[in-house]
Design a protein around this motif. Structure first.
Motif, PDB file in Angstrom:
ATOM      1  N   SER A   4       0.831  -1.199   0.000  1.00 50.82           N
ATOM      2  CA  SER A   4       0.000   0.000   0.000  1.00 50.82           C
ATOM      3  C   SER A   4       0.869   1.255   0.000  1.00 50.82           C
ATOM      4  CB  SER A   4      -0.922   0.008   1.220  1.00 50.82           C
ATOM      5  OG  SER A   4      -1.608   1.226   1.316  1.00 50.82           O
ATOM      6  N   ALA A   5       1.904   1.251   0.816  1.00 46.94           N
ATOM      7  CA  ALA A   5       2.809   2.407   0.888  1.00 46.94           C
ATOM      8  C   ALA A   5       3.551   2.623  -0.424  1.00 46.94           C
ATOM      9  CB  ALA A   5       3.795   2.227   2.033  1.00 46.94           C
ATOM     10  N   ILE A   6       3.890   1.533  -1.096  1.00 49.22           N
ATOM     11  CA  ILE A   6       4.604   1.653  -2.373  1.00 49.22           C
ATOM     12  C   ILE A   6       3.738   2.360  -3.408  1.00 49.22           C
ATOM     13  CG2 ILE A   6       5.465   0.303  -4.344  1.00 49.22           C
ATOM     14  CD1 ILE A   6       6.506  -1.745  -2.233  1.00 49.22           C
ATOM     15  N   TYR A   7       2.454   2.049  -3.441  1.00 49.96           N
ATOM     16  CA  TYR A   7       1.559   2.654  -4.434  1.00 49.96           C
ATOM     17  C   TYR A   7       1.012   4.019  -4.035  1.00 49.96           C
ATOM     18  CZ  TYR A   7       1.525  -1.559  -7.262  1.00 49.96           C
ATOM     19  OH  TYR A   7       1.892  -2.609  -8.070  1.00 49.96           O
ATOM     20  N   ASP A  12      -3.417   5.644  -5.973  1.00 51.16           N
ATOM     21  CA  ASP A  12      -4.038   5.700  -4.648  1.00 51.16           C
ATOM     22  C   ASP A  12      -5.190   4.716  -4.493  1.00 51.16           C
ATOM     23  OD1 ASP A  12      -2.413   7.607  -3.297  1.00 51.16           O
ATOM     24  OD2 ASP A  12      -3.333   9.179  -4.509  1.00 51.16           O
ATOM     25  N   ASP A  13      -5.909   4.433  -5.558  1.00 48.43           N
ATOM     26  CA  ASP A  13      -6.994   3.464  -5.446  1.00 48.43           C
ATOM     27  C   ASP A  13      -6.447   2.058  -5.171  1.00 48.43           C
ATOM     28  OD1 ASP A  13      -5.898   3.581  -8.027  1.00 48.43           O
ATOM     29  OD2 ASP A  13      -7.710   2.774  -8.955  1.00 48.43           O
ATOM     30  N   LEU A  14      -5.341   1.706  -5.806  1.00 50.85           N
ATOM     31  CA  LEU A  14      -4.703   0.414  -5.573  1.00 50.85           C
ATOM     32  C   LEU A  14      -4.066   0.380  -4.177  1.00 50.85           C
ATOM     33  CD1 LEU A  14      -4.083  -2.348  -6.751  1.00 50.85           C
ATOM     34  CD2 LEU A  14      -2.039  -1.361  -7.806  1.00 50.85           C
ATOM     35  N   SER A  15      -3.501   1.496  -3.784  1.00 53.09           N
ATOM     36  CA  SER A  15      -2.934   1.612  -2.441  1.00 53.09           C
ATOM     37  C   SER A  15      -4.008   1.349  -1.392  1.00 53.09           C
ATOM     38  CB  SER A  15      -2.329   3.007  -2.253  1.00 53.09           C
ATOM     39  OG  SER A  15      -1.821   3.170  -0.959  1.00 53.09           O
ATOM     40  N   LEU A  16      -5.200   1.893  -1.607  1.00 54.38           N
ATOM     41  CA  LEU A  16      -6.309   1.672  -0.677  1.00 54.38           C
ATOM     42  C   LEU A  16      -6.710   0.202  -0.646  1.00 54.38           C
ATOM     43  CD1 LEU A  16      -8.492   2.637   1.274  1.00 54.38           C
ATOM     44  CD2 LEU A  16      -9.894   3.211  -0.727  1.00 54.38           C
ATOM     45  N   TYR A  18      -4.858  -2.436  -1.088  1.00 55.43           N
ATOM     46  CA  TYR A  18      -3.885  -3.185  -0.283  1.00 55.43           C
ATOM     47  C   TYR A  18      -3.996  -2.827   1.194  1.00 55.43           C
ATOM     48  CZ  TYR A  18      -1.653  -5.270  -4.326  1.00 55.43           C
ATOM     49  OH  TYR A  18      -1.414  -6.016  -5.448  1.00 55.43           O
ATOM     50  N   ALA A  19      -4.279  -1.565   1.492  1.00 56.33           N
ATOM     51  CA  ALA A  19      -4.456  -1.160   2.889  1.00 56.33           C
ATOM     52  C   ALA A  19      -5.663  -1.865   3.494  1.00 56.33           C
ATOM     53  CB  ALA A  19      -4.624   0.351   2.978  1.00 56.33           C
ATOM     54  N   GLN A  20      -6.727  -1.991   2.725  1.00 53.17           N
ATOM     55  CA  GLN A  20      -7.918  -2.672   3.219  1.00 53.17           C
ATOM     56  C   GLN A  20      -7.659  -4.160   3.445  1.00 53.17           C
ATOM     57  OE1 GLN A  20     -10.561  -1.237   0.129  1.00 53.17           O
ATOM     58  NE2 GLN A  20     -11.535   0.194   1.541  1.00 53.17           N
ATOM     59  N   LYS A  21      -6.846  -4.771   2.588  1.00 53.51           N
ATOM     60  CA  LYS A  21      -6.484  -6.176   2.792  1.00 53.51           C
ATOM     61  C   LYS A  21      -5.671  -6.337   4.074  1.00 53.51           C
ATOM     62  CE  LYS A  21      -6.648  -7.566  -2.023  1.00 53.51           C
ATOM     63  NZ  LYS A  21      -5.936  -8.121  -3.163  1.00 53.51           N
ATOM     64  N   ARG A  49      -2.956   3.475   8.060  1.00 54.46           N
ATOM     65  CA  ARG A  49      -2.604   3.361   6.637  1.00 54.46           C
ATOM     66  C   ARG A  49      -3.835   3.572   5.766  1.00 54.46           C
ATOM     67  NH1 ARG A  49      -0.453   3.911   2.549  1.00 54.46           N
ATOM     68  NH2 ARG A  49       1.273   4.723   3.607  1.00 54.46           N
ATOM     69  N   THR A  50      -4.958   2.996   6.190  1.00 52.55           N
ATOM     70  CA  THR A  50      -6.208   3.170   5.454  1.00 52.55           C
ATOM     71  C   THR A  50      -6.626   4.639   5.460  1.00 52.55           C
ATOM     72  OG1 THR A  50      -6.862   0.927   6.068  1.00 52.55           O
ATOM     73  CG2 THR A  50      -8.602   2.376   5.285  1.00 52.55           C
TER      74      THR A  50
END
Length: 87
Positions: A4-7, A12-16, A18-21, A49-50
């Motif tokens: 999540s941090a990498i993206y 940002d949508d992909l980062s979210l 991964y944060a939700q996972k 993070r989320t």
């Protein structure tokens, strides 16, 4: 959370996503053992993070809600272990 941090700020949508996972995994860990302080600390970090992801997507109500959840759990951890410098 690392993915999540990498993206972050790139996708940002992909980062979210991964944060939700990561958040789902942290919730499961706490549900499995609610006395596990490390699991709760990971839950705090996942909510944080989320919140960052939501803020980057300009979804501020969701961001504030995630921060409030993180704060509530963190205060609980601090009250139980006031000398723990990690918190």
């Amino acid at each position: 959370m690392q993915t999540s941090a990498i993206y972050e700020t790139i996708k940002d949508d992909l980062s979210l996503e991964y944060a939700q996972k990561a958040l789902e995994a942290a919730v499961q860990a706490v549900n499995y053992d609610s006395a596990d302080f490390q699991a709760k600390h990971n839950l705090v970090r996942s909510h944080f993070r989320t919140a960052i992801c939501y803020a980057n997507l300009k979804k501020f109500p969701e961001s504030f809600a995630a921060l409030e959840k993180a704060e509530k759990i963190l205060v609980e951890l601090i009250e139980r272990e006031p000398r723990n410098q990690v918190y």
